[in-house]
Design an enzyme around this catalytic site. Structure first.
Site, PDB file in Angstrom:
ATOM      1  N   ASP A 409      18.556  -1.657   9.888  1.00  0.00           N
ATOM      2  CA  ASP A 409      18.462  -1.046   8.591  1.00  0.00           C
ATOM      3  C   ASP A 409      19.256  -1.932   7.635  1.00  0.00           C
ATOM      4  O   ASP A 409      20.044  -2.762   8.075  1.00  0.00           O
ATOM      5  CB  ASP A 409      19.084   0.351   8.695  1.00  0.00           C
ATOM      6  CG  ASP A 409      19.073   1.058   7.379  1.00  0.00           C
ATOM      7  OD1 ASP A 409      18.069   0.928   6.676  1.00  0.00           O
ATOM      8  OD2 ASP A 409      20.061   1.729   7.061  1.00  0.00           O
ATOM      9  N   PHE A 554      13.197   0.260 -17.645  1.00  0.00           N
ATOM     10  CA  PHE A 554      12.938  -0.717 -16.604  1.00  0.00           C
ATOM     11  C   PHE A 554      11.704  -0.329 -15.796  1.00  0.00           C
ATOM     12  O   PHE A 554      11.459   0.844 -15.555  1.00  0.00           O
ATOM     13  CB  PHE A 554      14.152  -0.754 -15.675  1.00  0.00           C
ATOM     14  CG  PHE A 554      13.954  -1.598 -14.478  1.00  0.00           C
ATOM     15  CD1 PHE A 554      14.209  -2.948 -14.544  1.00  0.00           C
ATOM     16  CD2 PHE A 554      13.487  -1.049 -13.299  1.00  0.00           C
ATOM     17  CE1 PHE A 554      14.015  -3.731 -13.436  1.00  0.00           C
ATOM     18  CE2 PHE A 554      13.280  -1.838 -12.196  1.00  0.00           C
ATOM     19  CZ  PHE A 554      13.542  -3.180 -12.253  1.00  0.00           C
ATOM     20  N   ASN A 847      17.610   8.401   8.223  1.00  0.00           N
ATOM     21  CA  ASN A 847      16.288   7.785   8.195  1.00  0.00           C
ATOM     22  C   ASN A 847      16.109   6.772   9.320  1.00  0.00           C
ATOM     23  O   ASN A 847      15.007   6.315   9.574  1.00  0.00           O
ATOM     24  CB  ASN A 847      16.056   7.121   6.848  1.00  0.00           C
ATOM     25  CG  ASN A 847      17.107   6.093   6.539  1.00  0.00           C
ATOM     26  OD1 ASN A 847      18.223   6.188   7.035  1.00  0.00           O
ATOM     27  ND2 ASN A 847      16.776   5.097   5.771  1.00  0.00           N
TER      28      ASN A 847
END
Lengths: 1232, 262
Positions: A409, A554, A847
């Site tokens: 990760d 943005f 996750n």
């Protein structure tokens, strides 16, 4: 609207596990009776396996499912039958019971831990509404349909529909780090109709809305449902739902209604099943043991047949002295057959020690102790967080030495997820380096470097560190450019200020922005507050209020953001963005500032910093008003609105004046690049799987050396359709093919090995040359692959799988960005399945859990907030860099030790057991054991167990320092070189010949052996004792030869075992009156014994020595050479210790590459200008204040696809906020 | 042949005379062994067929079931057998005498032939008068004498402590074996130097049957050395292994000089 029509990639792949029978879910709020009829799972979570009552039967049942245990159970039963029993049942029963008990205790302990953690989670308190009153309840008691009150910084107990929040417009902020690893704040908004209920418990208690929604599934970004309340239906989507595992942030309180609870929550559905992990050695071992069992059975069969013959030829006639058992038929053929059949089982018992039960116990014990060595390694202790490495699973250690793929990760694992304002370039001058005052040289940041003291500034943050004093001096000088620079930083952003216990705090969507604003704050440009149309900052203690005219927000295409502000009648546009984007829009003059800044940018980028360029433009009123009108028109258009707006923005963001550039460091964890390069040298492929944006991922890829400039190409796969992805992958494959062709010799894995060896040597040389001019070793062969989540969906399709795998596995590094947790697991599974490689997944967040569970070995980063990853992991590390030590030292050692252990173990058991087989030829295949039954029971338990255990725990071929300096030493594990079927056969053959010699030499000497006193020495007991003793001596000598690393423990166990043998033999015989009494002592007082022993030991050890000497001398492995070097070094250790310096963390990058710093998605811009997230209405004394408008924007929030313009607000007071694009409240946390 | 005679009637008496010539003197102590071949004293059922507790003198009307089928004599006589089991039952019971042509009967000693440790720790007579103690116990079926009458000349050499029995009870490791039968009494005149060269006669009272299972019986006269009896194996093995080691040493020296420069 183009953005929303994009496919939501993640959802289409993820499998939806539907509960059988449940096709939809119907819930009524605050109505337990109604909900009870559906039997939805409540919020109770159970991960434990046993209860007190079920433990014994279940655990035993589970244990006997293990082939080995069952086998020994069968043996035990056989031994109970007197006609068969060739050994007392105790020899099997004691070890078997020991094994079962040990495992049971361990299982019980593990399950107890699970119970504890379950009950801890289940007993968390939550405030539940019962009959209109808030009641404190346990999490476990929360039911579907309950309404819960949550408070700031609390974990969400279940998946819930938001009903009302403390924030205006029913907004609420959550952090989803536990779920998807993203630490930025996400915004959720409840239905306005329900939000009106506020925190009126009575009203909410009376809320009786009915929800019809999807069944439990694991899709984190999707929710569909309908709320029916007061006769009206409201559509529900993911934006109105908060999931279990989220943390409430910046929201005083909120109320929610439980939709999914307990195991139905998306968090639990995503966590996947815990699989029992086994190492490849385990699997090989099982295979080998099955092989051995077949070998055993064939030996038994052989003995059976031979016994049949013997009984017919000899045994039948020998009945005058040894009659057959009563149960045997008297007919010669029948009788012989029956005896022979019984002997089959007898031999199965006698020879069973080739499959030693103690093998399993020993393996478990060794792994257990090895795990403690990992836990106790102080080199893997992280002082800052006070955590150390921990082996949570004790059964996988040796697999750490065979890892071929690491899936990592990014956020929180490779990086600290801390952005620091590191350097900047303002008006041609570069700040941030520490310059030595005398020499003018740039100094490396050291421990002792003192940061500037900002404490003069009341709003300073102690954790902010900047070392270059000249910048502060420039600020104090009131240098105009420097001031503009910091004002821009303080003004041009979408950060929200927040007061927390009297201190100003910022809530930003991306850590980059937060870093910039906080930098400005520390330098005295404090962003104080904002309203929809104003921004207030403190400049060196003086208040300045700017009128906010427009935020040009943005997005990924624009790669920049601007604000247009008015102060004292002057209009100004502040813009920050990626360097190439800004440079295109600067005033068209060849300014020296542009060139200088470009140089600085290159320097920053080269150091792996994320850069942004800052520019301003003064506007005049006419131009702006004209532009504003056109902007409004564009904002109102119904088709291609985004494109039109972008074009309009383009018009105003030009002819800008460059102010400078910022450089932000996305702080990698300490030592990450070194660790990665070491691991890569060890032949491990590292894939980064991250939920982050492509740019961020690439940027990190560069700074942690996964991507390097000498790579031939960084190939990006970002297509959205199956065909396009196929095309891109095809191209990638071609590219790799071409590269290999052009590279010729350098292609393929051999090139890597050549290179790494050179690199190792080069370290010391390039140290002072600083890399730039030194010719880098030609790694240019590499291609890196960057693949997006939405492309991965297709790449993981069964049809493309093969292509993807082929291409990806040839890439030097692979980065997958914007992947969902499930995709991470799928990638891991893909490699696991197709490459048959050992995989390791490392991550820190919830996750990563699915990936951690899917991989052969899961590693969690501990010491962070979330514990999910750690709980699911097999090993937890405080820092990524410890992975290097975990794999290259502990993993390698464990593998080395385990392999050595196994080789020796099989050897010693073959040597031991086969003696019985040889003896069978002389005892009429009657299953008579050669050795004393006590010896047989003790052989594996006491006489030979300890030295090999100490070998399995402590042995090492090279020490940890050299293991780390020669990563190539790791590669034998990849090819299973140290223990495989061939090695096993070698050990088995070694044992076979050993037993042969062990039997035959004493046979020769004792055949007619008599003592000088005339006593015959050829009796069974004496012969058995002699062979047993020589066996012990030989086997101990062998372990002494095998031990490469002598500790006092090795000495203790090796000499100890010999002593134990003699002591036990003495005690069992003389003290407990064993039948072998006197046999060994009689043998040992005769010189024959000693001559025989010396002869046998020589015969058995000399060939081994010769064999080893030959290989070490003629074909030394890397390990042999390093060991030799190590030995030489230790001889002259008192001489200068050459310290191998690792290359500097920030190796200069040669290419000019911009890593621009916008790690987030679209900002809060729209929400800010619409005033939706403003709590306070701007003070009346500011002349441009206007009433906030809720109604219309809220209408939009319900049907986000329909653009609704905030007409009411724009008509009132001529406000500027209508310049903002129409409201799409859900838009800014959209995923792709 | 005696073997055949015995085969027909195990109780019949048959004596076998064998003459042989010693070509040279047997200097030192001379031991007489009997050797059996194809006799499976190491068979599992044979090895286990004994009751160690009984042999220690703890007589029990129900001996260990290991002794089956030699626990009780037969269905009618329920007396337990002492010593029970197949090993004891098959006790070697030929009686061998050695007669020198020149000096007449060679005096043979039947003590000191068992291991002292066995005699001390594994075999004990029940306390009291042996005849009385063994009254309730039957002799093994094959035996011609009772256990307390094994050595009529030496009352201490009877019962379980009889050395012939002890020697026999130490089962051999291999189907071809020898067991110490008698020691030549070297105190007698003419035998002090050992056994002198000359003609001898072996007088064997043939009781023990080996013919059914194709076994053979031997009588071995042997002196001993430091390494025991005559056994060329060790010597040859040492010479072979020694030479191989030497060869290997030279070979590896060469290999090391040639290839070991790394």
């Amino acid at each position: 609207m183009a953005r929303q029509s994009r496919p939501t990639s993640s959802t289409s792949t993820a499998s939806t596990r539907r509960r059988r029978g449940e096709t939809e879910r119907r819930i009524r709020a605050n109505d337990r009776e109604f909900n009870a009829q559906f039997h939805y799972a409540n919020n109770y979570i159970k991960t434990s396996k046993y209860s007190v009552l079920t433990f014994l039967p279940l655990n035993l049942f589970e244990q006997f499912q293990r082939l080995a245990n069952f086998y020994f159970l069968c043996l035990l039963v056989l031994q109970m039958i007197p006609a068969i029993s060739s050994l007392t049942p105790v020899t099997t029963a004691v070890p078997l019971i020991g094994v079962l008990a040990l495992t049971a205790v361990k299982d019980a302990y593990d399950d107890y831990q699970r119970h504890v953690s379950d009950s801890q989670v289940n007993n968390r308190k939550s405030l539940t509404l019962r009959n209109g009153k808030l009641v404190e309840d346990k999490w476990a008691q929360v039911q579907v349909g309950d309404v819960i009150r949550m408070e700031n910084d609390q974990f969400v107990a279940a998946d819930m529909l938001l009903l009302s929040t403390s924030e205006p417009n029913g907004l609420c902020y959550i952090e989803t780090a536990e779920l998807d690893g993203e630490t930025n704040l996400k915004c959720r908004q409840c239905l306005l109709e329900t939000a009106e209920m506020g925190q009126d418990d009575a009203r909410i208690g009376a809320f009786n809305g009915e929800i019809l929604c999807e069944t439990p599934n694991n899709l984190l970004n999707k929710f569909e449902g309908v709320l029916t309340w007061q006769g009206k239906s409201y559509a529900l989507d993911n934006d109105k739902v908060v999931l279990r595992g989220c943390v409430l942030r910046n929201t005083q309180w909120c109320y929610g209604m439980v939709i999914f609870a307990g195991k139905d929550t998306k968090l639990m559905q995503n966590s996947g099943k815990t699989k029992f992990k086994r190492t490849s050695i385990d699997r090989l071992l099982n295979f080998i043991i099955i092989g051995i069992v077949f070998f055993l059975l064939s030996m038994c069969l052989f003995c059976t047949i031979a016994c049949g013959f013997w009984e017919t030829i000899t045994g039948r006639h020998f009945q005058i002295y040894l009659p057959w058992d009563k149960l045997v038929p008297t007919d010669p053929t029948e009788g012989a057959t029956v005896i022979a059949l019984l002997v089959f089982f007898s031999y199965a018992i006698v020879l069973n020690t080739v499959v030693p039960i103690s093998l399993y116990v020993s393996v478990e014990v060794i792994r257990f102790v090895q795990s403690f060595l990992i836990n106790w390694d102080e080199h893997m202790y992280h002082e800052k967080s006070g955590t150390s490495a921990k082996a949570r699973t004790t059964t996988l250690n040796e697999e750490l030495g065979q890892i071929e793929y690491i899936f990592s990760d990014k956020t929180g694992t490779l990086t600290q997820n801390i952005m620091t304002f590191n350097k900047c370039s303002i008006g041609e001058k570069c700040y941030g380096d520490i310059i030595d005052e005398q020499t003018g040289e740039v100094l490396e940041l050291a421990e002792g470097t003192v940061p500037i003291d900002f404490s003069a500034n009341p709003d300073y943050e102690p954790e902010f560190k900047f070392y270059d004093k000249s910048l502060l001096e420039a600020v104090r000088r009131k240098d105009e450019t420097v001031h503009s620079f910091f004002k821009l930083l303080a003004l041009c952003h979408t950060v929200m200020p927040d007061e927390k216990s009297g201190r100003l705090e910022y809530q930003a969507q991306s850590p980059d922005e937060a870093a910039l604003v906080s930098a400005a704050r520390n330098f005295g440009f404090v962003f104080k507050e904002r309203s929809p149309n104003s921004i207030t900052i403190d400049v060196m203690g003086e208040r300045e209020v700017y009128e906010l005219l427009c935020i040009l927000d943005f997005n990924n295409v624009r790669k920049r953001m601007s604000v247009i502000l008015r102060k004292d009648g002057k209009l100004r546009l502040f813009c920050k963005g990626a360097d190439n984007v800004i440079y295109e829009r600067l005033k068209n003059n060849s300014d020296s500032r542009k060139i200088k800044t470009q140089d600085h940018l290159n320097k920053f980028a080269g150091e792996g910093l994320r850069t942004l360029c800052l520019a301003v433009r003064d506007l005049d009123d006419d131009f702006f008003n004209d532009w504003k009108n056109r902007h409004q028109a564009a904002a109102l258009s119904l088709d291609n609105r985004d494109e039109k707006l972008d074009a309009i923005y383009e018009e105003i963001e030009k002819d800008m004046e460059l102010l400078g550039a910022t450089a932000i460091e996305d702080k990698l964890q300490d030592g990450v690049p070194q660790a990665i390069s070491k691991l890569a040298q060890a032949g491990i492929k590292i894939w980064v799987l991250t939920g982050d944006k492509q740019e961020t991922a690439i940027n990190i890829g560069y700074s942690c050396q996964l991507l390097t400039d000498d790579m031939a190409e960084v190939f990006i796969v970002d297509a959205h359709t199956f065909e396009e992805v196929e095309l891109q992958l095809g191209k990638l494959k071609d590219a790799i093919g071409n590269l290999e062709k052009s590279d010729g010799v350098n292609g393929g894995p051999t090139a890597v090995s050549v290179v790494t060896f050179r690199w190792g040597k080069e370290q010391s040389e390039s140290d002072y040359q600083h890399g730039c001019s030194v010719e880098e070793p030609e790694i240019s062969g590499g291609i890196a692959l960057v693949i997006n989540g939405h492309s991965l969906v297709h790449a993981l399709h069964p049809k493309l799988e093969k292509l993807f795998l082929e291409a990806a596995s040839q890439c030097k590094s692979v980065i997958c960005c914007r992947v969902t947790p499930l995709q991470k697991a799928m990638v891991v599974e893909l490699i696991k399945k197709n490459k048959h490689a050992v995989t390791l997944a490392i991550g820190d967040g919830a996750n990563d859990v699915s990936m951690i569970k899917a991989a052969h070995i899961g590693v969690g980063i501990s010491g962070q907030e979330g514990m999910q990853a750690v709980l699911a992991s097999d090993y937890s590390l405080p820092q990524f860099r410890f992975l290097e030590r975990l794999l290259l030292v502990h993993g390698r050692w464990s593998y080395f030790r385990m392999c050595k252990f196994l080789r020796y173990f099989f050897y010693k058991n073959f040597a031991f057991t086969l003696c019985h087989f040889w003896f069978a030829f002389f005892c009429g295949f009657s299953a008579q054991t050669l050795f004393d039954p006590i010896f047989i029971s003790f052989y594996n338990l006491f006489y030979t167990a300890l030295p090999v255990m100490s070998l399995g725990v402590f042995d090492q071929d090279v020490n940890d320092k050299n293991s780390l300096s020669y990563p190539k030493l790791y590669t034998p594990g990849h090819q299973d070189l140290l223990f495989n079927k061939k090695e096993f056969l070698k050990s088995a053959m070694h044992g076979f010949f050993t037993s042969c010699i062990l039997f035959l030499v004493p046979y020769g000497t004792y055949l007619d052996g008599v003592s000088p006193k005339g006593h015959a020495l050829s009796d069974h007991m004496l012969f058995g004792s002699v062979v047993a003793t020589i066996l012990i001596i030989v086997v101990t000598a062998q372990i002494a030869l095998d031990t490469a690393y002598w500790t006092w423990w090795s000495h203790f166990t090796i000499w100890g075992s010999l002593c134990i043998y003699f002591a036990f033999t003495f005690i069992t015989n003389y003290v407990f009156g064993g039948s072998y009494v006197g046999s060994l002592s009689k043998a040992m007082i005769e010189p024959t014994f000693w001559f025989t022993t010396i002869l046998t030991v020589t015969l058995l050890i000399v060939p081994v020595l010769a064999w080893r000497f030959y290989f070490v001398d003629v074909k030394p492995t890397l390990s042999d050479r390093v060991r030799l070097k190590q030995r030489l070094e230790s001889l002259r250790s008192r001489q200068s210790q050459d310290i191998l310096r690792t290359p500097s963390a920030r190796r200069t990058r040669r290419s000019i590459r911009s890593g621009y710093a916008f790690a987030h998605q679209e900002g809060f811009g729209r929400l800010i200008t619409s005033g939706k997230i403003m709590r306070k209405i701007p003070r009346p004394n500011t002349d441009f204040s206007f009433p906030l408008s809720f109604g219309s924007t809220i209408g939009a929030s319900l049907s986000p696809r329909k653009p609704v313009v905030a007409t009411s607000s724009s008509s009132s007071a001529g406000a500027f906020n209508n310049l903002a694009p129409p409201e799409i409240p859900g838009g800014f946390n959209e995923q792709s | 042949m005696c073997a055949d005679v015995i085969l027909k009637d195990p109780t019949s008496e048959c004596t076998c005379d064998i003459t042989f010539t010693l070509d040279k003197d047997f200097a030192g102590k001379v031991y007489m062994y009997y050797g059996l071949t194809n006799f499976y004293q190491n068979h599992r059922r044979y090895v286990k067929s004994r009751d160690d507790s009984q042999l220690l003198g703890r007589l029990n009307p129900k001996p260990s079931s290991d002794c089956n089928p030699f626990t009780t004599t037969n269905a009618n006589d329920t007396r337990a057998i002492a010593p029970c089991g197949a090993i004891a039952n098959s006790l070697f019971n030929d009686e061998i005498e050695l007669i020198s042509e020149k000096l007449g009967q060679v005096k043979l000693l039947n003590t000191g032939i068992a291991w002292p440790s066995d005699k001390k720790m594994k075999f004990n007579n029940p306390s009291g008068d042996l005849t009385e103690a063994f009254k309730e116990y039957a002799k093994p079926p094959n035996w011609r004498k009772n256990v307390y009458e094994l050595d009529p000349n030496n009352p201490d050499n009877n019962g379980f402590e009889n050395e012939d029995l002890i020697v026999w009870m130490r089962t051999s490791a291999l189907p071809t074996f020898r067991k110490l039968y008698r020691r030549v009494d070297h105190t007698a005149t003419g035998f002090v130097q050992g056994l002198l060269a000359g003609n001898y006669l072996l007088k064997i009272k043939y009781n023990y049957s080996v013919k059914p299972f194709d076994g053979t019986k031997r009588v071995i006269l042997s002196t001993t050395s430091l390494l025991g009896g005559k056994n060329p194996f060790l010597g040859i093995a040492y010479i072979v292994v020694g030479s191989i080691c030497l060869l290997l040493g030279v070979l590896f020296l060469l290999i090391h000089i040639k290839c070991g420069k790394r």
